[in-house]
Design an enzyme around this catalytic site. Structure first.
Site, PDB file in Angstrom:
ATOM      1  N   LYS A 114       6.331   3.177  11.591  1.00  0.00           N
ATOM      2  CA  LYS A 114       5.668   1.736  11.647  1.00  0.00           C
ATOM      3  C   LYS A 114       6.155   0.996  13.050  1.00  0.00           C
ATOM      4  O   LYS A 114       5.372   0.029  13.256  1.00  0.00           O
ATOM      5  CB  LYS A 114       6.592   0.909  10.658  1.00  0.00           C
ATOM      6  N   CYS A 127       1.549   1.275  -3.408  1.00  0.00           N
ATOM      7  CA  CYS A 127       2.891   1.857  -3.561  1.00  0.00           C
ATOM      8  C   CYS A 127       3.745   0.228  -3.851  1.00  0.00           C
ATOM      9  O   CYS A 127       4.886   0.244  -3.777  1.00  0.00           O
ATOM     10  CB  CYS A 127       3.690   2.459  -2.816  1.00  0.00           C
ATOM     11  N   HIS A 168       8.205  -2.238  -2.639  1.00  0.00           N
ATOM     12  CA  HIS A 168       7.679  -1.024  -2.746  1.00  0.00           C
ATOM     13  C   HIS A 168       8.085  -0.097  -3.698  1.00  0.00           C
ATOM     14  O   HIS A 168       9.306  -0.451  -3.930  1.00  0.00           O
ATOM     15  CB  HIS A 168       7.850  -0.527  -1.324  1.00  0.00           C
ATOM     16  N   ASP A 223      15.044  -3.654   2.996  1.00  0.00           N
ATOM     17  CA  ASP A 223      14.216  -2.873   3.479  1.00  0.00           C
ATOM     18  C   ASP A 223      13.547  -3.466   4.509  1.00  0.00           C
ATOM     19  O   ASP A 223      12.597  -4.405   4.417  1.00  0.00           O
ATOM     20  CB  ASP A 223      13.443  -2.406   2.246  1.00  0.00           C
ATOM     21  N   GLN A 249       8.649  -2.820   6.737  1.00  0.00           N
ATOM     22  CA  GLN A 249       7.589  -3.884   7.192  1.00  0.00           C
ATOM     23  C   GLN A 249       7.671  -4.829   8.271  1.00  0.00           C
ATOM     24  O   GLN A 249       6.850  -5.451   8.960  1.00  0.00           O
ATOM     25  CB  GLN A 249       6.783  -4.273   6.080  1.00  0.00           C
TER      26      GLN A 249
END
Length: 404
Positions: free
Chosen positions: A224, A362, A121, A198, A201
């Site tokens: 999220k 993104c 991202h 990260d 997600q």
């Protein structure tokens, strides 16, 4: 076994209509919806004990402080961090990444190397580019293949004694690929590099164990995971958090202030300057409770079922191509129809009450790799159904009939 109809009753927004049609919400990779249980916690905070924390001796302040710090402990236990003060509350994943990047600006030297993946991202690309400009470090990229998987042999070749930092997402937001982060972390550590994962997600679908992963940093966003926007967290190993300087100066992050010298507070307050999103932190904890009440094994199994069903049904549409075909992926399908711009498909689906995301998500370097302007992305959550997927398929077929 998930009782999806019972779960759907927890989400008020799923009862609304869009353009006269029942809402079909397939933009979960951008933000999940919020259950009534979390909404109630937000209303309760502002209705009954809204006050600033850590500073007041009065009852409301103490109640708010207790609820906020209990939320930190919930998140610590969920991610299996060794200590509660290894959880830093932030405004979200982007804030968390920038906090770490800012800290390493005082550590990196010219010629040091940073590795990121081709699946990132923008929020896990731009801060490192800025860091390289500031320090003279060099950015290296793990390439990807046509299936949307990282080329791990190339990663081996990139690692060296110059490697100081490695950053990758746990799951690609654009393609749904689940990256082999255990291997990435283990290999980075053999050359003495720190690793930031990260997890924005990943956290809606799986339950990361930061100690088992041996991640140095792990970041996530509440919105999220059925929580509020504007709230996230940074997990960092205590030794690393102690090495990094504060990201912002102000109230709460100080121990003692004089005009001659300021000393900083201990973890986690060193990185939490100013009045935080108190309600957001408390609601984040409530969202974690809600997700765990359903069970992440159950969530993963059901979402995999949705992914397989949607993949099979969508591939029956002539001219449809799916991007991101790794066998190890989560419930995200990025696709295009030959000869049709993804925006046009998304616009028609919206008229049918179906919310998908269109564009580069993104993650423009991924789209550049495939030489496409973007994709239509349908991302599924545990409150979605196969009946909704049937509506998506019918909607795409209708769009094709109108646009071809």
């Amino acid at each position: 076994m998930i009782d999806v109809q019972k779960i759907r009753n927890d989400f008020p927004i799923l009862r609304r209509e869009v353009n006269g049609k029942p809402l079909v919400y397939f933009d979960n990779a951008a933000t999940s919806q919020t259950p009534q249980q979390v909404i109630d916690v937000i209303v309760d905070y502002y209705s009954n004990y809204n006050a600033n924390i850590h500073r007041g001796v009065h009852a409301l302040s103490q109640e708010a402080t207790d609820a906020y710090e209990q939320a930190r402990i919930k998140i610590q236990k969920h991610f299996n961090a060794a200590k509660a003060h290894e959880i830093i509350f932030t405004s979200g994943t982007t804030h968390s990444i920038n906090l770490v990047a800012n800290g390493f600006a005082s550590i990196l030297q010219k010629g040091d190397e940073i590795i990121v993946s081709a699946l990132e991202h923008h929020s896990n690309i731009v801060p490192w580019q800025m860091l390289c400009e500031k320090t003279g470090a060099v950015l290296k990229v793990i390439p990807m293949n046509q299936d949307g998987e990282l080329m791990m042999n190339a990663y081996d070749d990139l690692l060296s004694s110059k490697t100081k930092l490695v950053f990758t997402n746990h799951i690609s937001n654009a393609l749904g690929t689940i990256n082999p982060i255990e291997e990435i972390i283990r290999k980075a550590h053999t050359v003495g590099a720190a690793v930031l994962i990260d997890g924005a997600q990943a956290c809606p679908h799986i339950k990361p164990d930061v100690q088992a992963l041996d991640a140095d940093f792990y970041v996530a966003s509440a919105h999220k995971i059925c929580g509020p926007t504007g709230q996230g967290m940074l997990y960092g190993k205590e030794e690393w958090l102690n090495k990094l300087p504060p990201y912002q100066g102000g109230g709460e992050m100080i121990e003692e202030v004089t005009f001659e010298k300021t000393t900083y507070a201990d973890l986690p307050h060193k990185f939490e300057a100013g009045t935080p999103n108190i309600c957001g932190g408390i609601a984040f904890g409530a969202a974690i409770d809600y997700m765990n009440s359903i069970g992440f094994d159950e969530i993963a199994a059901y979402e995999h079922e949705l992914l397989e069903y949607a993949t099979e049904q969508l591939l029956n549409i002539e001219g449809l191509k799916i991007y991101g075909t790794s066998k190890n992926k989560t419930s995200v399908i990025s696709f295009n129809i030959e000869g049709i711009h993804p925006y046009d498909i998304g616009t028609i689906l919206d008229k049918l009450g179906i919310a998908v995301r269109t564009g580069h998500h993104c993650a423009q370097p991924i789209m550049d790799y495939y030489k496409i302007p973007g994709t239509v992305r349908a991302s599924f959550s545990f409150y979605n159904t196969k009946e909704e997927i049937d509506l998506l398929v019918a909607g795409v077929e209708r769009a094709v009939g109108m646009l071809v």
